[in-house]
Design an enzyme around this catalytic site. Structure first.
Site, PDB file in Angstrom:
ATOM      1  N   ASP A  93       0.858  -1.190   0.000  1.00 57.32           N
ATOM      2  CA  ASP A  93       0.000   0.000   0.000  1.00 57.32           C
ATOM      3  C   ASP A  93       0.891   1.237   0.000  1.00 57.32           C
ATOM      4  O   ASP A  93       2.111   1.144   0.048  1.00 57.32           O
ATOM      5  CB  ASP A  93      -0.955  -0.025   1.192  1.00 57.32           C
ATOM      6  CG  ASP A  93      -0.236  -0.085   2.527  1.00 57.32           C
ATOM      7  OD1 ASP A  93       1.005   0.094   2.560  1.00 57.32           O
ATOM      8  OD2 ASP A  93      -0.897  -0.316   3.545  1.00 57.32           O
ATOM      9  N   SER A  94       0.288   2.392  -0.039  1.00 58.72           N
ATOM     10  CA  SER A  94       1.077   3.618  -0.213  1.00 58.72           C
ATOM     11  C   SER A  94       1.637   4.172   1.085  1.00 58.72           C
ATOM     12  O   SER A  94       2.540   5.008   1.068  1.00 58.72           O
ATOM     13  CB  SER A  94       0.201   4.704  -0.850  1.00 58.72           C
ATOM     14  OG  SER A  94      -0.791   5.137   0.068  1.00 58.72           O
ATOM     15  N   GLN A 198     -11.175   8.472  -4.478  1.00 57.84           N
ATOM     16  CA  GLN A 198     -11.597   9.116  -3.236  1.00 57.84           C
ATOM     17  C   GLN A 198     -12.869   9.923  -3.488  1.00 57.84           C
ATOM     18  O   GLN A 198     -13.427   9.886  -4.575  1.00 57.84           O
ATOM     19  CB  GLN A 198     -10.473   9.995  -2.685  1.00 57.84           C
ATOM     20  CG  GLN A 198      -9.278   9.229  -2.134  1.00 57.84           C
ATOM     21  CD  GLN A 198      -9.595   8.511  -0.815  1.00 57.84           C
ATOM     22  OE1 GLN A 198     -10.726   8.560  -0.313  1.00 57.84           O
ATOM     23  NE2 GLN A 198      -8.596   7.825  -0.264  1.00 57.84           N
ATOM     24  N   ASP A 275      -8.333  -6.415   0.740  1.00 55.35           N
ATOM     25  CA  ASP A 275      -7.372  -6.788   1.771  1.00 55.35           C
ATOM     26  C   ASP A 275      -7.845  -6.293   3.127  1.00 55.35           C
ATOM     27  O   ASP A 275      -8.616  -5.331   3.222  1.00 55.35           O
ATOM     28  CB  ASP A 275      -6.006  -6.162   1.485  1.00 55.35           C
ATOM     29  CG  ASP A 275      -5.926  -4.718   1.993  1.00 55.35           C
ATOM     30  OD1 ASP A 275      -5.306  -4.479   3.042  1.00 55.35           O
ATOM     31  OD2 ASP A 275      -6.530  -3.824   1.346  1.00 55.35           O
ATOM     32  N   CYS A 314     -15.225 -27.302   7.147  1.00 54.25           N
ATOM     33  CA  CYS A 314     -14.049 -26.555   6.706  1.00 54.25           C
ATOM     34  C   CYS A 314     -12.892 -27.510   6.422  1.00 54.25           C
ATOM     35  O   CYS A 314     -12.639 -28.446   7.185  1.00 54.25           O
ATOM     36  CB  CYS A 314     -13.640 -25.535   7.772  1.00 54.25           C
ATOM     37  SG  CYS A 314     -12.201 -24.547   7.320  1.00 54.25           S
ATOM     38  N   CYS A 316      -9.671 -26.450   6.197  1.00 57.67           N
ATOM     39  CA  CYS A 316      -8.400 -25.865   6.607  1.00 57.67           C
ATOM     40  C   CYS A 316      -7.633 -26.846   7.493  1.00 57.67           C
ATOM     41  O   CYS A 316      -8.200 -27.802   8.026  1.00 57.67           O
ATOM     42  CB  CYS A 316      -8.611 -24.542   7.345  1.00 57.67           C
ATOM     43  SG  CYS A 316      -9.138 -24.705   9.081  1.00 57.67           S
ATOM     44  N   CYS A 319      -9.175 -27.297  11.147  1.00 63.85           N
ATOM     45  CA  CYS A 319     -10.406 -28.087  11.266  1.00 63.85           C
ATOM     46  C   CYS A 319     -10.205 -29.515  10.770  1.00 63.85           C
ATOM     47  O   CYS A 319     -10.648 -30.474  11.404  1.00 63.85           O
ATOM     48  CB  CYS A 319     -11.533 -27.411  10.486  1.00 63.85           C
ATOM     49  SG  CYS A 319     -12.023 -25.800  11.161  1.00 63.85           S
ATOM     50  N   HIS A 346      -7.610 -20.858  10.052  1.00 61.21           N
ATOM     51  CA  HIS A 346      -9.033 -21.071   9.743  1.00 61.21           C
ATOM     52  C   HIS A 346      -9.651 -19.830   9.104  1.00 61.21           C
ATOM     53  O   HIS A 346     -10.344 -19.938   8.079  1.00 61.21           O
ATOM     54  CB  HIS A 346      -9.801 -21.422  11.013  1.00 61.21           C
ATOM     55  CG  HIS A 346     -11.282 -21.427  10.799  1.00 61.21           C
ATOM     56  ND1 HIS A 346     -11.949 -22.463  10.176  1.00 61.21           N
ATOM     57  CD2 HIS A 346     -12.232 -20.491  11.080  1.00 61.21           C
ATOM     58  CE1 HIS A 346     -13.238 -22.167  10.087  1.00 61.21           C
ATOM     59  NE2 HIS A 346     -13.435 -20.975  10.625  1.00 61.21           N
TER      60      HIS A 346
END
Length: 363
Positions: A93-94, A198, A275, A314, A316, A319, A346
Site C-alpha cells: 500500500d502507499s 476518493q 485486503d 471446513c 483448513c 479443522c 481457519h
C-alpha cells in the site's frame, strides 16, 4: 503501458465477475482476498501456512517497512520476496492510511505529509514521489499511489473536496515518478500501479474520481477512503454507485475491507481484490467465523469441553486435523501462541474459500 493486465473470464449476477490478473510474479485468479503482512509477514504464520489457506497475494505495508528496517536494507537483501521468503505476488500500500491514523501527529501540505515516528519521535516526511521510491525499492509486484485520506463522520464538504483534488494532483506526480523509476523495465518486468478513488460519501465526487483514475496511466483502480468510520450501508452505497462504471480491462481493489459480509458486498458490486488485517487480528483474540458468516469467540466458557472443530465442513488444516474448540480455548486461556496461529489459518481459509466459491460459478 501495453501489457494485458486483466482478463475478465465471466460474469454472474448484475456486476460480479471472475478474471485473471497478470503480475510479474504470477497470475492471480479473482475475486481474491489478500491478508496483510504488515511488516513483511502475516503475523503468527509461516509463508507456507499462508499459501496453504489458498491465499494468492500478500500485502505488505510501506509505512511500517520504511520505518523499520528501511527499504534500502530490504533492497540490499534481495527485495521483499527474498526478505519475506515469499514466492507469489506481493502488493504494497502507499502508507497513506497509516499516516492518516496518526491523527494530530501529521501535517498535510501540497508537497506531502509530515509526521512523527510514534516510537522515536523523529520527524518524517512522505510525498507522492517518496512513496513511489519506497515501494519500488521494496520490490512489490503491485503498488498503490499516495492519496489524501480523511475519516468519514466529522468531515466537511470542503475537506472532502480538498482531499479529492489533492489525491488526483498527487496521482499525476506518482505516475511521473513511477514512469521515471521503471523506464528501463519492459512490460514483463514492471510492477502494476493502482490509482486511488476518493470522494468520501459524495457519490458524484466518487464517480468523477473513478473517471479520472480510469483515464489515467494507472494500471488498476483502488477504492480508498472506506472502512474509516462509515456504516456498512454507506460503504455499500458507494460501491453500488461505482459498480456500473468500471472498465472491464482494469482490476478493481477495495482497500482495507475484510469481513465475510463486506466481501460479499464488494464482490457482488464488481470488486476483484480486497485486503484487511481483521481475519488474522481477530483470530489472535479467539474470534473465528463459522457457517454463514456466524462469528464465535473461542475464549468463551461454553467451548470448554467442546469436542467439535471450529467448523465441521471446513477443509483448513486446523479443522481437518481435528483440533477441538476445547483445545483451542485452553491454548488461548494459557496464552499459547499456537492458538492464534490455528485460528488465523481457519479465518484465512474461510475468506479464501468464499472467493473460490464465487470463482467456481464460472468454472
Amino acid at each position: 503501458m501495453n501489457k494485458t493486465i486483466f482478463e475478465e473470464k465471466g460474469r454472474f449476477g448484475t456486476y460480479c465477475r471472475t478474471g485473471v490478473l497478470h503480475t510479474r510474479a504470477g497470475d492471480v485468479l479473482t475475486p481474491t482476498f489478500m491478508p496483510d503482512g504488515t511488516r513483511g509477514a502475516v503475523k503468527g504464520l509461516t509463508p507456507q501456512q499462508v499459501v496453504d489457506t489458498g491465499v494468492q497475494v500478500v500485502l505488505a505495508n510501506t509505512y511500517h517497512l520504511h520505518l523499520a528496517p528501511g527499504e534500502q536494507v530490504i533492497a540490499e537483501l534481495g527485495g521483499l520476496h527474498v526478505f519475506a521468503n515469499r514466492k507469489g505476488p506481493m502488493l504494497t500500500d502507499s502508507g497513506g492510511f497509516q499516516v492518516f491514523s496518526l491523527g494530530e501527529h501529521t501535517k498535510v501540505t501540497e508537497d506531502g505529509v509530515h509526521f512523527k515516528d510514534p516510537k522515536t519521535g523523529d520527524k518524517r516526511f512522505i510525498s507522492p514521489e517518496i512513496s513511489m521510491q519506497i515501494q519500488l525499492a521494496l520490490g512489490a509486484d503491485m503498488i498503490v499511489a499516495f492519496d489524501h485520506l480523511i475519516g468519514l463522520g466529522q468531515e466537511t464538504p470542503e475537506q472532502v473536496r480538498d482531499a479529492f483534488d489533492r489525491t488526483h494532483r498527487w496521482l499525476e506526480r506518482c505516475i511521473v515518478e513511477f514512469k521515471r523509476l521503471t523506464a528501463d523495465m519492459n512490460d514483463e518486468q514492471r510492477p502494476l500501479l493502482f490509482g486511488v478513488v476518493q470522494g468520501g460519501l459524495d457519490l458524484e465526487l466518487r464517480k468523477q474520481s473513478l473517471e479520472i483514475i480510469q483515464n489515467s496511466d494507472a494500471d488498476g483502480i483502488a477504492i480508498g477512503g472506506l472502512s474509516v468510520g462509515e456504516t456498512r450501508e454507506e460503504m455499500e452505497m458507494v460501491l453500488q454507485a461505482l459498480a456500473p462504471l468500471y472498465r472491464a480491462d482494469k482490476p478493481r481493489f477495495l482497500l482495507g475491507v475484510g469481513t465475510p459480509e463486506d466481501l460479499k458486498i464488494a464482490v457482488e458490486n464488481g470488486i476483484d481484490m480486497l485486503d484487511c488485517v481483521l481475519p488474522t487480528r481477530n483470530a489472535r483474540h479467539g474470534s473465528v467465523w463459522t457457517a454463514l458468516g456466524h462469528k464465535i469467540n473461542l475464549t468463551n466458557a461454553e467451548y470448554n469441553g467442546d469436542p467439535k472443530p471450529i467448523m465441521r465442513s471446513c477443509d483448513c488444516y486446523t479443522c481437518a486435523s481435528g483440533f477441538s474448540r476445547a483445545f483451542l480455548r485452553h491454548q488461548f486461556k494459557v496464552g499459547e501462541p499456537l492458538a492464534g496461529t490455528l485460528a488465523s489459518i481457519h479465518n484465512l481459509r474461510y475468506m479464501s474459500k468464499l472467493c473460490e466459491e464465487y470463482r467456481s460459478k464460472n468454472a
